[in-house]
Design a protein around this motif. Sequence first.
Motif, PDB file in Angstrom:
ATOM      1  N   ALA A 200     -12.028  -9.045   0.077  1.00 62.33           N
ATOM      2  CA  ALA A 200     -11.874  -8.348   2.146  1.00 62.33           C
ATOM      3  C   ALA A 200      -9.906  -8.149   1.587  1.00 62.33           C
ATOM      4  CB  ALA A 200     -12.003  -9.136   2.807  1.00 62.33           C
ATOM      5  N   LEU A 201      -9.128  -9.085   1.029  1.00 66.72           N
ATOM      6  CA  LEU A 201      -7.697  -9.719   0.388  1.00 66.72           C
ATOM      7  C   LEU A 201      -6.916  -8.870  -1.129  1.00 66.72           C
ATOM      8  CD1 LEU A 201      -5.238 -10.970   1.473  1.00 66.72           C
ATOM      9  CD2 LEU A 201      -5.604 -12.718   0.212  1.00 66.72           C
ATOM     10  N   ALA A 202      -8.277  -8.769  -1.700  1.00 64.95           N
ATOM     11  CA  ALA A 202      -7.928  -7.715  -2.573  1.00 64.95           C
ATOM     12  C   ALA A 202      -7.564  -6.149  -2.180  1.00 64.95           C
ATOM     13  CB  ALA A 202      -9.225  -8.377  -4.243  1.00 64.95           C
ATOM     14  N   GLY A 203      -8.485  -5.860  -1.614  1.00 58.55           N
ATOM     15  CA  GLY A 203      -8.736  -4.393  -1.154  1.00 58.55           C
ATOM     16  C   GLY A 203      -7.636  -4.422  -0.367  1.00 58.55           C
ATOM     17  N   PHE A 204      -7.227  -5.546   1.244  1.00 58.26           N
ATOM     18  CA  PHE A 204      -6.073  -5.145   1.540  1.00 58.26           C
ATOM     19  C   PHE A 204      -4.984  -4.786   1.106  1.00 58.26           C
ATOM     20  CE2 PHE A 204      -2.650  -6.248   4.298  1.00 58.26           C
ATOM     21  CZ  PHE A 204      -3.511  -6.566   5.437  1.00 58.26           C
ATOM     22  N   VAL A 205      -4.948  -5.913   0.095  1.00 60.06           N
ATOM     23  CA  VAL A 205      -3.194  -5.679  -1.365  1.00 60.06           C
ATOM     24  C   VAL A 205      -3.621  -4.621  -2.216  1.00 60.06           C
ATOM     25  CG1 VAL A 205      -1.831  -7.023  -2.710  1.00 60.06           C
ATOM     26  CG2 VAL A 205      -3.319  -8.666  -1.114  1.00 60.06           C
ATOM     27  N   ASP A 206      -4.563  -4.727  -2.602  1.00 59.61           N
ATOM     28  CA  ASP A 206      -5.193  -3.408  -3.553  1.00 59.61           C
ATOM     29  C   ASP A 206      -4.400  -1.689  -2.237  1.00 59.61           C
ATOM     30  OD1 ASP A 206      -5.351  -2.466  -6.071  1.00 59.61           O
ATOM     31  OD2 ASP A 206      -6.906  -1.209  -5.589  1.00 59.61           O
ATOM     32  N   ALA A 207      -5.603  -1.181  -1.324  1.00 56.57           N
ATOM     33  CA  ALA A 207      -5.293  -0.196  -0.889  1.00 56.57           C
ATOM     34  C   ALA A 207      -3.657   0.021  -0.511  1.00 56.57           C
ATOM     35  CB  ALA A 207      -5.718  -0.199   0.655  1.00 56.57           C
TER      36      ALA A 207
ATOM     37  N   GLY B  67      -0.805  -1.229  -1.233  1.00 57.60           N
ATOM     38  CA  GLY B  67       0.071  -1.110  -2.767  1.00 57.60           C
ATOM     39  C   GLY B  67      -0.654   0.073  -3.308  1.00 57.60           C
ATOM     40  N   PHE B  68      -1.877   0.522  -3.942  1.00 59.22           N
ATOM     41  CA  PHE B  68      -1.869   2.268  -4.281  1.00 59.22           C
ATOM     42  C   PHE B  68      -1.242   3.414  -2.881  1.00 59.22           C
ATOM     43  CE2 PHE B  68      -4.719   5.956  -4.241  1.00 59.22           C
ATOM     44  CZ  PHE B  68      -4.543   6.042  -5.079  1.00 59.22           C
ATOM     45  N   ILE B  69      -0.985   3.367  -1.691  1.00 59.79           N
ATOM     46  CA  ILE B  69       0.096   4.058  -0.594  1.00 59.79           C
ATOM     47  C   ILE B  69       1.676   3.903  -1.572  1.00 59.79           C
ATOM     48  CG2 ILE B  69       0.765   4.461   1.277  1.00 59.79           C
ATOM     49  CD1 ILE B  69      -2.247   4.393   2.072  1.00 59.79           C
ATOM     50  N   ALA B  70       1.839   2.848  -1.289  1.00 57.28           N
ATOM     51  CA  ALA B  70       2.824   2.496  -1.548  1.00 57.28           C
ATOM     52  C   ALA B  70       3.761   2.510  -3.364  1.00 57.28           C
ATOM     53  CB  ALA B  70       3.245   0.687  -1.375  1.00 57.28           C
ATOM     54  N   ASN B  71       3.128   2.758  -3.669  1.00 56.49           N
ATOM     55  CA  ASN B  71       3.772   2.897  -5.306  1.00 56.49           C
ATOM     56  C   ASN B  71       3.090   4.113  -6.189  1.00 56.49           C
ATOM     57  OD1 ASN B  71       4.647  -0.158  -4.929  1.00 56.49           O
ATOM     58  ND2 ASN B  71       1.869  -1.016  -5.812  1.00 56.49           N
ATOM     59  N   GLY B  72       2.223   4.830  -5.183  1.00 52.31           N
ATOM     60  CA  GLY B  72       2.283   6.444  -5.579  1.00 52.31           C
ATOM     61  C   GLY B  72       0.957   6.435  -6.283  1.00 52.31           C
ATOM     62  N   GLY B  73       0.124   5.107  -6.053  1.00 49.83           N
ATOM     63  CA  GLY B  73      -1.124   5.417  -6.971  1.00 49.83           C
ATOM     64  C   GLY B  73      -1.666   4.930  -7.709  1.00 49.83           C
ATOM     65  N   TYR B  74      -0.677   3.921  -8.063  1.00 46.83           N
ATOM     66  CA  TYR B  74      -1.253   3.478  -9.036  1.00 46.83           C
ATOM     67  C   TYR B  74      -1.448   1.258  -8.088  1.00 46.83           C
ATOM     68  CZ  TYR B  74       1.623   5.179 -12.460  1.00 46.83           C
ATOM     69  OH  TYR B  74       1.801   6.160 -12.950  1.00 46.83           O
TER      70      TYR B  74
ATOM     71  N   GLY C 292      -5.657  -3.063   5.142  1.00 52.41           N
ATOM     72  CA  GLY C 292      -4.795  -3.047   4.715  1.00 52.41           C
ATOM     73  C   GLY C 292      -3.648  -1.065   4.363  1.00 52.41           C
ATOM     74  N   ALA C 293      -4.842   0.396   4.141  1.00 53.63           N
ATOM     75  CA  ALA C 293      -4.164   1.461   4.080  1.00 53.63           C
ATOM     76  C   ALA C 293      -3.932   1.504   5.652  1.00 53.63           C
ATOM     77  CB  ALA C 293      -5.571   2.153   4.024  1.00 53.63           C
ATOM     78  N   ALA C 294      -4.366   0.689   6.765  1.00 49.30           N
ATOM     79  CA  ALA C 294      -3.961   1.289   7.934  1.00 49.30           C
ATOM     80  C   ALA C 294      -3.258   1.058   8.118  1.00 49.30           C
ATOM     81  CB  ALA C 294      -5.259   1.298   8.861  1.00 49.30           C
ATOM     82  N   CYS C 295      -2.766  -0.490   8.082  1.00 44.95           N
ATOM     83  CA  CYS C 295      -1.770  -1.442   8.379  1.00 44.95           C
ATOM     84  C   CYS C 295      -0.725  -1.041   7.229  1.00 44.95           C
ATOM     85  CB  CYS C 295      -2.110  -2.489   7.922  1.00 44.95           C
ATOM     86  SG  CYS C 295      -3.162  -3.375   9.047  1.00 44.95           S
ATOM     87  N   TRP C 296      -0.943  -0.105   6.482  1.00 50.15           N
ATOM     88  CA  TRP C 296       0.461   0.122   5.381  1.00 50.15           C
ATOM     89  C   TRP C 296       1.192   1.038   6.338  1.00 50.15           C
ATOM     90  CZ3 TRP C 296       3.839  -1.669   2.697  1.00 50.15           C
ATOM     91  CH2 TRP C 296       4.732  -0.986   1.389  1.00 50.15           C
ATOM     92  N   MET C 297       0.103   1.931   6.594  1.00 48.87           N
ATOM     93  CA  MET C 297       0.979   3.420   7.285  1.00 48.87           C
ATOM     94  C   MET C 297       1.569   3.538   8.754  1.00 48.87           C
ATOM     95  SD  MET C 297      -0.399   6.118   5.130  1.00 48.87           S
ATOM     96  CE  MET C 297      -0.170   7.353   6.507  1.00 48.87           C
ATOM     97  N   TRP C 298       0.672   2.284   9.234  1.00 48.46           N
ATOM     98  CA  TRP C 298       1.360   2.107  11.404  1.00 48.46           C
ATOM     99  C   TRP C 298       2.242   0.208  11.207  1.00 48.46           C
ATOM    100  CZ3 TRP C 298      -3.739   0.848  12.613  1.00 48.46           C
ATOM    101  CH2 TRP C 298      -5.247   1.899  13.147  1.00 48.46           C
ATOM    102  N   LEU C 299       2.266  -0.140   9.893  1.00 50.23           N
ATOM    103  CA  LEU C 299       3.146  -1.344  10.258  1.00 50.23           C
ATOM    104  C   LEU C 299       3.903  -1.520   8.754  1.00 50.23           C
ATOM    105  CD1 LEU C 299       0.541  -4.231  11.175  1.00 50.23           C
ATOM    106  CD2 LEU C 299       2.268  -2.586  12.858  1.00 50.23           C
TER     107      LEU C 299
END
Length: 217
Positions: free
Chosen positions: A17-24, A26-33, A179-186
Amino acid sequence: MHQMDGKRQAMAVALAALAGFVDASGFIANGGYFLSFMSGNTTRLAVDLARAPGMALVPLGLIAGFVGGVALGALVSGWAGARRKAAVLGLVTGLLLTGALAEMAQIRAVAQGAMVLAMGAMNATFLRDGRVGVGVTYMTGALVRIGLGLAQRLRGERDPGAGAALRLWAGLAVGGITGAACWMWLGMVTLWLAAGWAGLMAIIAHRWIAPDRTPIA
């Protein structure tokens, strides 16, 4: 994974779950990587080489960082002996904290590097006999096990490993959604949450998981 005790299985799901959290995030923040899904980065490497060769350095660097993180985690695991899970997760925590600090300082390359190292190192948590017992940042093998388990079900048989694989995949998926939701909100606060999550797992590994007696090599 199904051969592990309940505590270790729960830890594996939490780390997935932590890996998914970081990956999702990071995917948003890093332009799809990706930060943990290196099959995806390999595909991005191939596409970038064909369409924009200069961009290929990004996925290539992430892949190299991930491999380096696995090697670093394995070295720490070997040094730590019976308490290797806590030691590896302590390393992961430190790398994620470094990533969060670098992101705060707007040093994106360092942030990406620290986080991809952390994701690679996390796969050394379940080293056994020189091999990764459970890959917590990639799920292709788990999905194959789920498919094989489904085939056995259709034949009237039962595969106890399929349920464990399903829980592992579900952990990654739920962590990714979170992770995706947190990045969008936080925003970058998400990175501090990831570091805190890893730190909590290191404490749990130290206090509540029995020391490992099986050699790693």
